[in-house]
Enzyme design. Structure first.
Site, short mmCIF file in Angstrom:
data_model
loop_
_atom_site.label_atom_id
_atom_site.label_comp_id
_atom_site.label_asym_id
_atom_site.label_seq_id
_atom_site.Cartn_x
_atom_site.Cartn_y
_atom_site.Cartn_z
N HIS B 89 0.85 -1.20 0.00
CA HIS B 89 0.00 0.00 0.00
C HIS B 89 0.88 1.25 0.00
N ASP B 118 6.28 21.20 -26.77
CA ASP B 118 6.25 19.87 -26.15
C ASP B 118 7.32 19.86 -25.07
N TRP B 154 7.15 0.10 3.78
CA TRP B 154 7.60 0.76 2.55
C TRP B 154 9.01 1.30 2.72
N SER B 181 12.98 6.16 -13.94
CA SER B 181 11.89 6.90 -14.56
C SER B 181 11.80 8.32 -13.99
N SER B 182 11.88 8.41 -12.67
CA SER B 182 11.76 9.73 -12.04
C SER B 182 12.92 10.63 -12.42
N HIS B 265 12.97 11.86 3.33
CA HIS B 265 12.34 13.12 3.70
C HIS B 265 12.14 14.04 2.51
N GLU B 267 11.70 13.19 -0.30
CA GLU B 267 10.62 12.52 -1.04
C GLU B 267 9.24 13.04 -0.62
N TYR B 269 8.48 15.89 0.39
CA TYR B 269 8.26 17.23 -0.20
C TYR B 269 8.11 17.13 -1.70
N SER B 280 -1.51 27.22 -5.66
CA SER B 280 -1.16 28.61 -5.97
C SER B 280 -1.73 29.08 -7.30
N HIS B 314 14.76 13.05 11.69
CA HIS B 314 13.59 13.12 12.57
C HIS B 314 12.73 11.86 12.46
N HIS B 315 13.04 11.02 11.47
CA HIS B 315 12.34 9.74 11.39
C HIS B 315 13.02 8.69 12.26
N THR B 340 6.74 27.08 5.22
CA THR B 340 5.43 26.52 4.90
C THR B 340 4.34 27.49 5.36
N LYS B 343 3.71 30.17 2.94
CA LYS B 343 2.84 29.78 1.83
C LYS B 343 1.37 29.86 2.24
N ARG B 462 1.88 1.14 14.81
CA ARG B 462 1.47 0.97 13.42
C ARG B 462 1.96 -0.38 12.91
C1 HEA Z 1 0.76 8.35 -0.66
C2 HEA Z 1 -0.41 8.34 -0.46
C3 HEA Z 1 -1.30 7.47 0.36
C4 HEA Z 1 -2.66 7.42 0.17
C5 HEA Z 1 -3.44 8.17 -0.86
C6 HEA Z 1 -3.17 6.54 1.18
C7 HEA Z 1 -4.52 6.25 1.30
C8 HEA Z 1 -5.07 5.50 2.34
N1 HEA Z 1 -4.39 4.87 3.34
FE1 HEA Z 1 -2.37 4.82 3.54
N2 HEA Z 1 -0.36 4.76 3.76
C9 HEA Z 1 0.56 5.43 2.98
C10 HEA Z 1 0.28 6.30 1.96
C11 HEA Z 1 -1.00 6.58 1.47
N3 HEA Z 1 -2.15 6.05 1.96
C12 HEA Z 1 1.88 5.09 3.41
C13 HEA Z 1 3.18 5.61 2.82
C14 HEA Z 1 1.74 4.19 4.46
C15 HEA Z 1 2.85 3.53 5.28
C16 HEA Z 1 3.09 2.13 4.81
C17 HEA Z 1 4.02 1.43 5.75
O1 HEA Z 1 3.78 1.45 6.97
O2 HEA Z 1 5.01 0.88 5.26
C18 HEA Z 1 0.32 4.01 4.67
C19 HEA Z 1 -0.22 3.19 5.67
C20 HEA Z 1 -1.58 3.11 5.93
C21 HEA Z 1 -2.13 2.48 7.09
C22 HEA Z 1 -1.34 1.86 8.21
C23 HEA Z 1 -1.12 0.43 7.95
C24 HEA Z 1 -0.31 -0.19 9.02
O3 HEA Z 1 0.44 0.50 9.70
O4 HEA Z 1 -0.41 -1.41 9.14
C25 HEA Z 1 -3.48 2.56 6.99
C26 HEA Z 1 -4.44 2.05 7.98
O5 HEA Z 1 -5.51 2.42 8.05
C27 HEA Z 1 -3.77 3.27 5.76
C28 HEA Z 1 -5.04 3.57 5.30
C29 HEA Z 1 -5.30 4.29 4.14
C30 HEA Z 1 -6.62 4.53 3.65
C31 HEA Z 1 -7.89 4.05 4.25
C32 HEA Z 1 -6.46 5.28 2.50
C33 HEA Z 1 -7.57 5.80 1.62
O6 HEA Z 1 -7.33 7.14 1.26
C34 HEA Z 1 -7.70 4.94 0.41
C35 HEA Z 1 -8.98 5.22 -0.28
C36 HEA Z 1 -9.52 3.98 -0.91
C37 HEA Z 1 -9.67 3.84 -2.21
C38 HEA Z 1 -9.26 4.90 -3.11
C39 HEA Z 1 -10.20 2.58 -2.81
C40 HEA Z 1 -11.21 2.79 -3.85
C41 HEA Z 1 -11.61 1.51 -4.41
C42 HEA Z 1 -12.68 0.80 -4.03
C43 HEA Z 1 -13.64 1.22 -2.99
C44 HEA Z 1 -12.90 -0.51 -4.62
C45 HEA Z 1 -13.80 -0.38 -5.76
C46 HEA Z 1 -13.47 -1.38 -6.74
C47 HEA Z 1 -13.65 -1.20 -8.06
C48 HEA Z 1 -14.04 0.06 -8.65
C49 HEA Z 1 -13.45 -2.35 -8.96
N4 HEA Z 1 -2.60 3.59 5.15
C1 HEA Z 2 3.34 15.22 1.80
C2 HEA Z 2 4.04 14.67 2.66
C3 HEA Z 2 4.52 15.23 3.96
C4 HEA Z 2 4.64 16.55 4.38
C5 HEA Z 2 4.35 17.82 3.63
C6 HEA Z 2 5.14 16.48 5.72
C7 HEA Z 2 5.41 17.61 6.49
C8 HEA Z 2 6.02 17.58 7.72
N1 HEA Z 2 6.35 16.45 8.45
FE1 HEA Z 2 5.96 14.53 7.91
N2 HEA Z 2 5.83 12.63 7.26
C9 HEA Z 2 5.37 12.20 6.05
C10 HEA Z 2 4.92 13.01 5.02
C11 HEA Z 2 4.93 14.40 5.07
N3 HEA Z 2 5.30 15.17 6.12
C12 HEA Z 2 5.38 10.78 5.96
C13 HEA Z 2 4.95 9.93 4.78
C14 HEA Z 2 5.88 10.32 7.18
C15 HEA Z 2 6.05 8.89 7.68
C16 HEA Z 2 7.00 8.05 6.95
C17 HEA Z 2 6.97 6.66 7.53
O1 HEA Z 2 7.55 6.48 8.61
O2 HEA Z 2 6.38 5.76 6.91
C18 HEA Z 2 6.17 11.52 7.96
C19 HEA Z 2 6.71 11.47 9.23
C20 HEA Z 2 7.13 12.58 9.92
C21 HEA Z 2 7.93 12.52 11.10
C22 HEA Z 2 8.46 11.26 11.79
C23 HEA Z 2 7.46 10.69 12.67
C24 HEA Z 2 7.87 9.38 13.20
O3 HEA Z 2 8.01 8.42 12.42
O4 HEA Z 2 8.07 9.30 14.41
C25 HEA Z 2 8.14 13.83 11.51
C26 HEA Z 2 8.93 14.23 12.69
O5 HEA Z 2 9.45 15.25 12.78
C27 HEA Z 2 7.48 14.68 10.54
C28 HEA Z 2 7.47 16.07 10.57
C29 HEA Z 2 6.95 16.88 9.56
C30 HEA Z 2 7.00 18.34 9.61
C31 HEA Z 2 7.55 19.18 10.71
C32 HEA Z 2 6.43 18.77 8.44
C33 HEA Z 2 6.30 20.19 7.99
O6 HEA Z 2 6.69 20.35 6.65
C34 HEA Z 2 4.92 20.72 8.18
C35 HEA Z 2 4.89 22.21 8.06
C36 HEA Z 2 3.51 22.80 8.07
C37 HEA Z 2 2.92 23.45 9.08
C38 HEA Z 2 3.59 23.64 10.40
C39 HEA Z 2 1.53 23.97 8.97
C40 HEA Z 2 1.38 25.32 8.34
C41 HEA Z 2 2.17 26.39 8.98
C42 HEA Z 2 1.61 27.49 9.55
C43 HEA Z 2 0.15 27.75 9.57
C44 HEA Z 2 2.56 28.50 10.07
C45 HEA Z 2 2.52 28.76 11.53
C46 HEA Z 2 2.84 27.59 12.32
C47 HEA Z 2 3.68 27.55 13.34
C48 HEA Z 2 4.65 28.61 13.69
C49 HEA Z 2 3.63 26.36 14.24
N4 HEA Z 2 6.88 13.91 9.59
CU LIG Z 3 10.37 13.64 7.22
#
Ligand code: HEA
Ligand code: HEA
Ligand SMILES: [Cu+2]
Ligand code: CUA
Lengths: 366, 538, 286
Positions: B89, B118, B154, B181-182, B265, B267, B269, B280, B314-315, B340, B343, B462
């Protein structure tokens, strides 16, 4: 029956962090509250403005758009103010970080070894030094069920967060936990103490806590460690100084009684009997009670070439592991001899070399 | 065959009679059109369909996860399969759905926005795309090999990754291919933006979407190779006896984490900056007011990108690093809130005293700002080391990243679809259905993921297939929400996307009166070839 | 077929092409084969090698087509610039790939090693002597000798530096339209590269047979062979690129003003040189 709250473990529908029982956990708790409040205030302020604008500045109300599109003053202000806020958040956190890292001058040092899928504990220093035991999930599989198999036993309140041998520590003493692991990374965590520390194979890391309240505290392995990751909880009993002394005495006696002389010669039946228990706690999760394994994932022992082949190879494999099979060095010579003998004589297996004595395992360890 | 070429000096087209096959007027039909595509619009569509398909696959996996977690106990699957689902997933959503979707937008919109005919390298562009189905075959196909798909999360942490079966190798090669690809896609985008802008289109006049993608592309070429290196080491550790991540031979599992998160990380962003770009574009269009603080938007985006290289650990706060390391990474991470924030404030200032209307793109954009900020705040809370040590690897983290990824990246993608879709298809979507999609998504999203904050604070780890019964109610709510959210997306496909491709109200060249940019100067649907004569931008 | 175009088009957009998707399909075969191979399935190597061969055949045709377009005068100044940008950023991505391995070496030496040897780790590894080039703490690695900078790596450094110079001479000759000179110096560059690779192979043999230094020799062997191995692979790629360029020089392609393929290959070659200097210092000297 309805599940109940578990003091020291999760409460039903708990909304916040666990009630803290250490100074560190208290600080974490208030840091979190503090962060939450600031974020909430910013949230309300920022979205107050946004929703005001959404309500008032709409085309449908005939609002004409202004033309301004920059203002250096404002932009600098909203860069600096968040910067200051962030600093204000970081300062108290810094103090806690430093305190969390200070593991010096511990009263008791305990080594926690993560293994697939249980914990091993060795009391290295302080009262109770020398105590050593394994700690397995105590919830029976009959409460868990399996796909297509409904659980046959009602789930207790401590479902999945109970163990056979909890860690026992005295109240108000600084306990240093050294973590390491045998196979993959695990994490030793007790939320009520504010402790979470990865256990990394081949490395040691440490954390500490000083529990201020007698009670039982529960956590779970937090790092994905393979298929039974959900099934290796951590339980710590915090007891009074006196009770701790009693526990140490009892444990020492128990260990002395249990200590097996690796040179004792056993009969096949004795070994099989003992081995069945070892199998049930350690092997059954993968190789199954039927010895048939899980096709494609975990090999069958029933009819296995290794199990019916020369015993030396099996001893090596069990000691050192192979691929997904972990190393079982942590078990005693007697336990290993017993379980190997058990597999060689159970199900349809009738191995030629049907008995392995503890001394042979001891020799193979070298 | 007569082809047209454009003289750079005079800027007009003139004919040349040469039958050499460079004719960009070829308009092939049938399957060849897609397999052999060199047209940025066709390739963009391919990317978008591919990513939607992957989103559905990843979504089905998510629903299976949620179904198993509906109540305690093991009902539907063995835990090893559960772990495979979680891992796949994550991989499928990140590499298969979100990233390619943004590349699809880039393909469609960047040439239109900068007035180029293009992408710079049209054939390589096709190659970048066709590598993705290859990778998807390897990934999804790995469910069928002995031992099943990779189940190490993942993040593919060592040494659990060394224990995996052949599914792991397939995943490694799949990620290599997606990385290639990327990188090619990123190079293409950079070159297109730097070298193919229409006369007069200076960098600081470029639409924000192009800016955010330019910066994202740099992130991509900087970190995808690092990921490739990390998993190559995993591969050799698994099969060729190296000891990179094995303490016995002097290596270190934590080293894997450092290398992975140096990629990981930035990634995240990569998955949000183009979303910022889309937002925007939309906010000014529907506020009928120029984007506030264009320059500071550019600088903020760049700052986020630069800072993103300094925060990776921080991870890993619980992996046990020296106190100085923990403090450094905590401070650096918290700093990202500042750009952020800039923005967010700029968007709100754009809305302020505008003349707003609330068509679906704007709804999704506002929804984005609102819910993404929630996710940003939980990110900031996680950045505070002591709190992270408490809730690391719990559902709090899962809640955080779905707020930024689903309500962030995905909502921005929806917003972009509603905004630019008329340009692509030539038809207006149904506004009523769009609004329904928005509200259904917003509500069910929060039902799914909001309770996860509570679960995480209460300590639910988790990646577990079964949990203590105290966590039951919130898990049930989350599972029900997930089904609703999934159905909302099925609704989106069948009730919004497909109908708006088949027909409907004809879209004007510029369906949004407040919209600006070159893309609105061409007809709707955008013809196969656009800007063969570069427009002059004043 | 070339000189019909008076002015090349500003933007050249190639028509539909079957090469990319075919390359993709071949890569699928390659990767499935590779996965099978590393898991000891008998058909793995065949599938893998068949896939690689397909890729090569396709790339040959694909590049042939590009070269024909270029010679056909379809590539304008602007496209030349595009190629320059793309090659630079491609090389940057390669730098980052090497950075991962340099990073691993740095981390293993500067952080992991002292860690494994510190007081706390005595609990696990009481006898470990934490010096670089050790056999690791667990005693699972056979003892080996480390590789010093003399003589081969130093000779190789000289070879590569010289090859950088000869390549520059070739470039100047090309700019002055001296074809023969260009070809000769280019050939010398390739020869130096091939000699380098010869020495490298010799060094590996020496490592395996006399130093007992293998890929399996703990973290030292891992980083040593992966860094030098990937570098060697890049030298080989660079030499192939230069060979293609040489072939094209001999065919009379390129003009003094217009010879991006030459320059791109040359950049790549210099990049490989620079990586080597890094290796020379970090892997062999320190
Ligand atoms: C990048 C984007 C992304 C998106 C969009 C989502 C979408 C969703 N994620 Fe995602 N999730 C991750 C990224 C994302 N996730 C990542 C990176 C992890 C960490 C993995 C890891 O731990 O290694 C994670 C882990 C994660 C967990 C934790 C699993 C665990 O720790 O064991 C859960 C649990 O609830 C969850 C739930 C969901 C749900 C409910 C959605 C929903 O938004 C999904 C919405 C559902 C649909 C879009 C399905 C639509 C289809 C149908 C209803 C069927 C119909 C059939 C036909 C038409 C034929 N996700
Ligand atoms: C789109 C993807 C995305 C984005 C944008 C961010 C944004 C941020 N993330 Fe997140 N992060 C993930 C995707 C993302 N993260 C994923 C996928 C994981 C889990 C990976 C895994 O383990 O599987 C993760 C995990 C993760 C962790 C590790 C958690 C853990 O595993 O224990 C941390 C810890 O610092 C963190 C921090 C942040 C912070 C500080 C930001 C900041 O960029 C956020 C900044 C934004 C704001 C703060 C809000 C707006 C700001 C204001 C309104 C201004 C005023 C505010 C103040 C002065 C407070 N993220
Ligand atoms: Cu991070
Ligand atoms: Cu041990 Cu998870």
């Amino acid at each position: 029956a309805e599940v109940k709250d578990i003091p020291g473990g999760p409460a039903v529908n708990q909304l916040n962090l666990h009630p803290p029982v250490t100074k560190i956990a208290e600080q974490i708790y208030s840091l979190h509250t503090f962060m939450l409040i600031i974020c909430l205030v910013i949230f309300v302020a920022v979205f107050g403005v946004m929703f005001y604008s959404i309500l008032k500045h709409r085309k449908s109300l005939g609002h004409k758009s202004a033309t301004f599109h920059e203002s250096t003053t404002v932009e600098i202000a909203w860069t600096i103010v968040p910067f200051l806020i962030v600093i204000a958040m970081a300062l108290p956190a810094t103090k806690t970080v430093v305190a969390m890292k200070d593991t010096s001058n511990a009263d008791i040092t305990i080594k926690a070894t993560g293994m697939q899928w249980k914990w091993g504990y060795d009391y290295l220093k302080g009262d109770g030094q020398g105590i050593s035991f394994l700690s397995n999930l105590a919830t029976p599989r009959t409460q868990v069920g399996a796909p297509g198999v409904a659980p046959t036993e009602a789930r207790g309140d401590n479902y999945l967060i109970e163990v056979d041998n909890p860690v026992v520590v005295p109240v108000n003493k600084k306990i240093r936990i050294i973590t390491t692991a045998n196979d993959v990374i695990h994490a030793w965590a007790i939320p009520s103490f504010g402790v979470q520390q990865d256990a990394i194979p081949g490395f040691v890391r440490d954390a500490w806590f000083r529990a201020e309240k007698i009670g039982t505290y529960r956590g779970q392995c937090d790092k994905l460690c393979g298929k039974e990751h959900a099934f290796m909880p951590i339980v710590v009993n915090v007891v009074s100084e006196d009770d701790y002394k009693k526990w140490v005495d009892g444990k020492n006696k128990e260990m002395a009684a249990q200590a097996d002389d690796p040179n004792k010669v056993w009969t096949v039946d004795e070994l099989k009997q003992r081995g069945e228990k070892v199998y049930a706690t350690n092997c059954v999760a993968c190789h199954q009670a039927t010895g048939k394994g899980v096709p494609g994932a975990f090999p069958a022992l029933d009819g296995s070439a290794v199990v019916s082949g020369p015993k030396a190879a099996q001893i090596q494999l069990v000691l050192n592991g192979k691929n997904a099979m972990p190393s079982w060095k942590a078990l005693s010579d007697t336990e290993l001899a017993a379980v190997i003998t058990y597999t060689r004589n159970n199900w349809s297996n009738k191995a030629q070399q049907n008995i392995v004595q503890p001394a042979e395992v001891l020799a193979a360890r070298k | 065959m007569s082809t047209t070429a454009i003289n750079p000096a005079t800027g007009h087209a003139h004919d040349q009679s040469d039958d050499h096959a460079y004719g960009h007027h070829d308009h092939p039909h049938g399957w060849r059109r897609w397999l052999y595509a060199t047209n940025h619009k066709d390739i963009g569509s391919l990317y978008l369909w591919f990513s939607f398909f992957m989103f559905m696959s990843g979504g089905v996996m998510a629903l299976a996860i949620r179904a198993e977690l509906f109540q305690p106990g093991l009902q539907l699957m063995q835990p090893e399969f559960f772990n495979q689902l979680t891992t796949m997933h994550g991989l499928v959503m990140v590499f298969g759905a979100i990233m390619p979707a943004f590349v699809g937008y880039a393909n469609w919109m960047i040439p239109l926005q900068i007035g180029a005919p293009d992408m710079a390298f049209a054939r390589m562009n096709n190659f970048s795309f066709w590598l993705l189905p290859v990778a998807a075959c390897l990934l999804i196909g790995s469910f069928l090999v002995p031992g099943g798909a990779v189940a190490a999360g993942w993040t593919l942490y060592a040494p659990l990754s060394t224990q995996m079966g052949p599914g792991m190798d397939l995943a490694i090669f799949a990620v290599h291919i997606m990385g290639a690809s990327s990188i090619m896609g990123a190079i293409n985008i950079i070159v297109t933006i730097l070298n193919m802008r229409a006369p007069g289109m200076t960098l600081m006049k470029m639409p924000m979407f192009c800016w955010t993608w330019l910066i994202t592309a740099y992130l991509l070429i900087a970190v995808m190779p690092v990921l490739a290196g990390a998993i190559t080491m995993t591969l050799t550790d698994r099969h060729f006896g190296t000891s990179f991540f094995n303490a016995a031979g002097g290596g270190d599992p934590v080293m894997y984490q450092h290398i992975f998160w140096f990629f990981g990380h930035p990634e995240v962003y990569i998955m949000i900056l183009p979303a910022f770009g889309i937002i925007s574009q939309i906010i000014p269009a529907f506020a009928r007011k120029q984007l506030f603080g264009y320059a500071s938007m550019v600088y903020a985006t760049a700052s986020i990108a630069i800072l993103s290289f300094m925060v990776w650990a921080h991870h890993m706060f619980t992996s046990g690093m020296p106190v100085t390391g923990q403090l450094f990474f905590m401070y650096a991470t918290m700093l990202i809130a500042v750009p952020t924030g800039v923005k967010i404030f700029n968007w709100i200032a754009t809305m302020w005293r505008g003349s707003m209307s609330f068509e679906t793109p704007m709804l999704f954009a506002i929804g984005f700002i609102f819910v993404f900020t929630l996710g940003g705040f939980t990110g900031l809370i996680l950045a505070v080391t002591p709190i992270d040590i408490q809730v690391h690897d719990t559902y709090y983290v899962v809640a955080h990243f779905h707020y930024v990824l689903v309500a962030g990246s995905l909502f921005a993608l929806f917003a972009g679809f509603y905004y630019w879709g008329p340009k692509w298809t030539g038809y207006m979507y149904s506004e009523a259905r769009g609004k329904f999609h928005f509200w259904a998504s917003l509500i069910t999203f929060n039902i799914t993921f909001f309770p996860m904050h509570f679960l995480g604070l209460a300590g639910m780890p988790r990646r577990i297939a079964d949990y203590p019964a105290q966590f039951t109610d919130f898990n049930m709510i989350a599972s029900i929400g997930a089904l609703g959210f999934g159905l909302s997306q099925v609704y989106f496909l069948f009730a919004v996307v497909l109908p708006s491709i088949r027909g409907g109200e004809k879209a004007a060249d510029k369906p949004w009166d407040g919209a600006e940019g070159l893309e609105w100067t061409v007809p709707s649907p955008a013809p196969f070839h656009t800007f063969e004569v570069p427009p002059i931008v004043k | 077929m070339s000189s019909q175009h008076v002015t090349a088009p500003d933007y050249f957009v190639p028509g539909p092409s079957k090469w990319p998707v075919l390359t993709g399909a071949s890569l699928l075969l390659t990767m499935v084969g590779a996965s099978a191979w590393v898991n000891d399935l008998a058909w793995g190597p065949y599938a893998n090698i068949a896939g690689i061969l397909c890729v090569l055949v396709i790339l040959y045709n694909w590049f042939g087509e590009s070269i024909a377009e270029s010679e056909g005068g379809l590539y304008s100044k602007r496209i030349d610039i595009s190629y320059r940008w793309s090659m630079s950023w491609f090389i940057f991505s390669e730098v980052m790939f090497f950075a991962a391995f340099f990073g691993a070496l740095f981390y293993a030496r500067a952080i992991t090693l002292p860690w494994l040897g510190d007081l706390d780790h005595k609990v696990l590894w009481p006898d470990f002597n934490a010096v670089w080039g050790s056999v690791g703490p667990a005693g699972v690695v056979e003892s080996f000798k480390t590789m010093g900078p003399f003589p081969i790596p130093t000779i190789n450094t000289a070879l590569l530096l010289t090859s950088g110079a000869t390549l520059t001479i070739a470039h100047h000759a090309l700019k002055e339209n001296k074809r023969t000179q260009t070809a000769i110096w280019l050939f010398a560059t390739i020869l130096l590269g091939v000699t380098f690779m010869g020495f490298q192979v010799f060094e590996y043999m020496h490592a395996y047979s006399e130093l007992n230094l293998k890929l399996t020799s703990g973290i030292y062997g891992s980083t040593f062979f992966m860094l030098t191995g990937f570098h060697g692979f890049h030298v080989t790629m660079g030499a192939i690129m230069l060979s293609v360029v040489l072939y094209r020089v001999l065919k009379g392609h390129f003009t003094p003003e217009h010879h991006f393929a030459f320059e791109g290959a040359a950049w790549y070659w210099h990049f490989v040189d620079v990586v080597w200097l890094g290796l020379y210092v970090v892997v062999y000297w320190l």
